[in-house]
Design an enzyme around this catalytic site. Structure first.
Site, PDB file in Angstrom:
ATOM      1  CG  LEU A  84      50.083  -3.383  11.878  1.00 56.76           C
ATOM      2  CD1 LEU A  84      49.914  -2.937  10.230  1.00 56.76           C
ATOM      3  CD2 LEU A  84      52.052  -4.315  11.647  1.00 56.76           C
ATOM      4  CG  ASP A  97      44.403   1.741  19.658  1.00 54.77           C
ATOM      5  OD1 ASP A  97      44.899   1.233  19.243  1.00 54.77           O
ATOM      6  OD2 ASP A  97      42.897   1.084  20.269  1.00 54.77           O
ATOM      7  N   GLY A 119      43.993   3.346  12.624  1.00 55.97           N
ATOM      8  CA  GLY A 119      42.857   2.359  13.409  1.00 55.97           C
ATOM      9  C   GLY A 119      41.485   2.052  12.552  1.00 55.97           C
ATOM     10  CB  SER A 178      43.792  -3.604   2.930  1.00 56.57           C
ATOM     11  OG  SER A 178      43.654  -5.018   3.083  1.00 56.57           O
ATOM     12  CG  ASN A 179      45.596  -7.654   0.541  1.00 53.56           C
ATOM     13  OD1 ASN A 179      45.027  -8.139   0.452  1.00 53.56           O
ATOM     14  ND2 ASN A 179      46.023  -7.784   2.001  1.00 53.56           N
ATOM     15  CG  HIS A 180      41.959  -8.153   2.641  1.00 55.07           C
ATOM     16  ND1 HIS A 180      42.035  -9.012   1.800  1.00 55.07           N
ATOM     17  CD2 HIS A 180      43.326  -7.641   3.648  1.00 55.07           C
ATOM     18  CE1 HIS A 180      42.202  -9.788   2.018  1.00 55.07           C
ATOM     19  NE2 HIS A 180      43.423  -9.517   3.999  1.00 55.07           N
ATOM     20  CE1 TYR A 191      40.510  -3.831   7.340  1.00 54.41           C
ATOM     21  CE2 TYR A 191      40.860  -4.916   5.996  1.00 54.41           C
ATOM     22  CZ  TYR A 191      41.019  -4.664   6.228  1.00 54.41           C
ATOM     23  OH  TYR A 191      42.359  -4.558   6.667  1.00 54.41           O
ATOM     24  CE  LYS A 232      41.622  -1.009   6.285  1.00 51.50           C
ATOM     25  NZ  LYS A 232      41.806   0.350   7.205  1.00 51.50           N
ATOM     26  NE  ARG A 280      46.008 -12.976   0.227  1.00 46.32           N
ATOM     27  CZ  ARG A 280      46.507 -12.790   0.756  1.00 46.32           C
ATOM     28  NH1 ARG A 280      47.016 -13.230   2.041  1.00 46.32           N
ATOM     29  NH2 ARG A 280      46.062 -11.474   1.654  1.00 46.32           N
TER      30      ARG A 280
HETATM   31  C1  15L Z   1      44.952  -7.058   6.015  1.00 44.49           C
HETATM   32  O1  15L Z   1      44.228  -6.088   5.616  1.00 44.49           O
HETATM   33  C2  15L Z   1      44.206  -7.814   7.485  1.00 44.49           C
HETATM   34  O2  15L Z   1      44.001  -6.602   8.049  1.00 44.49           O
HETATM   35  C3  15L Z   1      45.272  -8.280   8.158  1.00 44.49           C
HETATM   36  O3  15L Z   1      44.347  -8.670   8.931  1.00 44.49           O
HETATM   37  C4  15L Z   1      45.378  -9.847   6.805  1.00 44.49           C
HETATM   38  O4  15L Z   1      44.460 -10.518   6.867  1.00 44.49           O
HETATM   39  C5  15L Z   1      46.087  -9.299   5.439  1.00 44.49           C
HETATM   40  O5  15L Z   1      45.495  -8.099   5.570  1.00 44.49           O
HETATM   41  C6  15L Z   1      46.324  -9.901   4.648  1.00 44.49           C
HETATM   42  O6  15L Z   1      45.542  -9.943   3.493  1.00 44.49           O
HETATM   43  O7  15L Z   1      47.336 -10.969   4.623  1.00 44.49           O
END
Ligand code: 15L
Length: 266
Positions: A14, A32, A70, A109-111, A134, A138, A172
């Site tokens: 990105l 970085d 980062g 992140s969506n995670h 992970y 976030k 997805r």
């Molecule tokens: C993320 O947060 C990851 O960095 C990326 O590698 C993808 O896996 C993305 O989410 C996703 O959910 O598609």
């Protein structure tokens, strides 16, 4: 509007896309742990690990906005995530405070919300339901950003980025995809908006099959132009039937919700 912007994770996928576009608008300092390829005229480059606190504090000095990208970008061992994503994010926010930066845009992140079932529609108020260490890191970054906003007035956006890639790669992704130009637009809106405050925004294109609702942050003026639907036929034909009982299919975080998510190898 900004004297200089610090971009962490500048050599990642990105960061590499964003650098030239950002540098056209604002002087950039790109940081970085890996060398940043082909620095542009006027671009400053810092090779340092976000976990290295003195190096981060030094890198933020003289910058009035920070884009914090980062990090380890998938699941890792807890101690790896602790260093890069948790301590690293603290270093960036605290460095930004010391440097009197006005805004920090955090690549969440969506995670962070991966364990919401896909039939739910969620908005910026959705509480974290992380799917991995992970994702937990976030959620930590979002909480930290909230605290730095409330206590120190540093404006902050946490971008719950879906799947930022050139194209969606699976079914997805028809819901989670964000094109690179849309990601850039979102970042620019967060930097340029008159008022940012504390915003949790979903990083997604204008997808027909979206699960996430950005209406509470409509004041930012983010209007994504791409739509994953244009890839639907190809994706549908190229992927097999999904088992609805598989956690990778049931929940928003996909494969990250299984016991064997993709793991960072270092
Ligand atoms: C993320 O947060 C990851 O960095 C990326 O590698 C993808 O896996 C993305 O989410 C996703 O959910 O598609």
């Amino acid at each position: 509007m900004y004297k200089r912007i610090l971009l962490t994770g500048a050599a990642g996928m990105l960061g590499t896309y964003l650098r030239p576009h950002l540098h056209k608008r604002w002087p950039l300092r790109s940081m970085d742990v890996k060398p940043v390829e082909k620095p542009m005229k006027g671009e400053e480059v810092v090779v340092a690990d976000v976990a290295d606190r003195p190096a981060v504090f030094k890198a933020v000095k003289g910058c009035d906005a920070v884009l914090h990208f980062g990090a380890i970008s998938i699941e890792g061992e807890f101690d790896q995530i602790l260093q890069s994503n948790i301590l690293g994010t603290y270093n960036v926010f605290e460095g930004a405070r010391r440097a009197r930066a006005k805004r920090v845009i955090f690549a969440s992140s969506n995670h962070a919300i991966g364990y919401y079932p896909r039939e739910r529609k969620i908005d910026s108020d959705a509480q974290p339901r992380p799917d991995t260490y992970y994702g937990v890191s976030k959620a930590f970054g979002e909480a930290l950003g909230s605290m730095y906003w409330s206590k120190y007035g540093i404006e902050h956006a946490s971008l719950r980025i879906g799947t930022a890639r050139p194209e969606p790669v699976d079914r997805r992704g028809l819901s989670t995809w964000q094109s690179f130009p849309d990601l850039l637009q979102l970042i620019c809106r967060c930097l340029e908006a008159q008022r940012l405050g504390f915003a949790v925004v979903y990083g997604q294109s204008n997808n027909d099959r979206a699960w996430w609702d950005n209406s509470k942050v409509a004041y930012l003026g983010y209007k994504p132009k791409d739509n994953a639907e244009k890839f639907a036929e190809k994706i549908w034909a190229g992927t097999k039937d999904d088992d609805p009982n598989d956690p990778a299919v049931k929940f928003m975080g996909g494969i990250f919700c299984t016991k064997n998510p993709p793991k960072w190898q270092g």
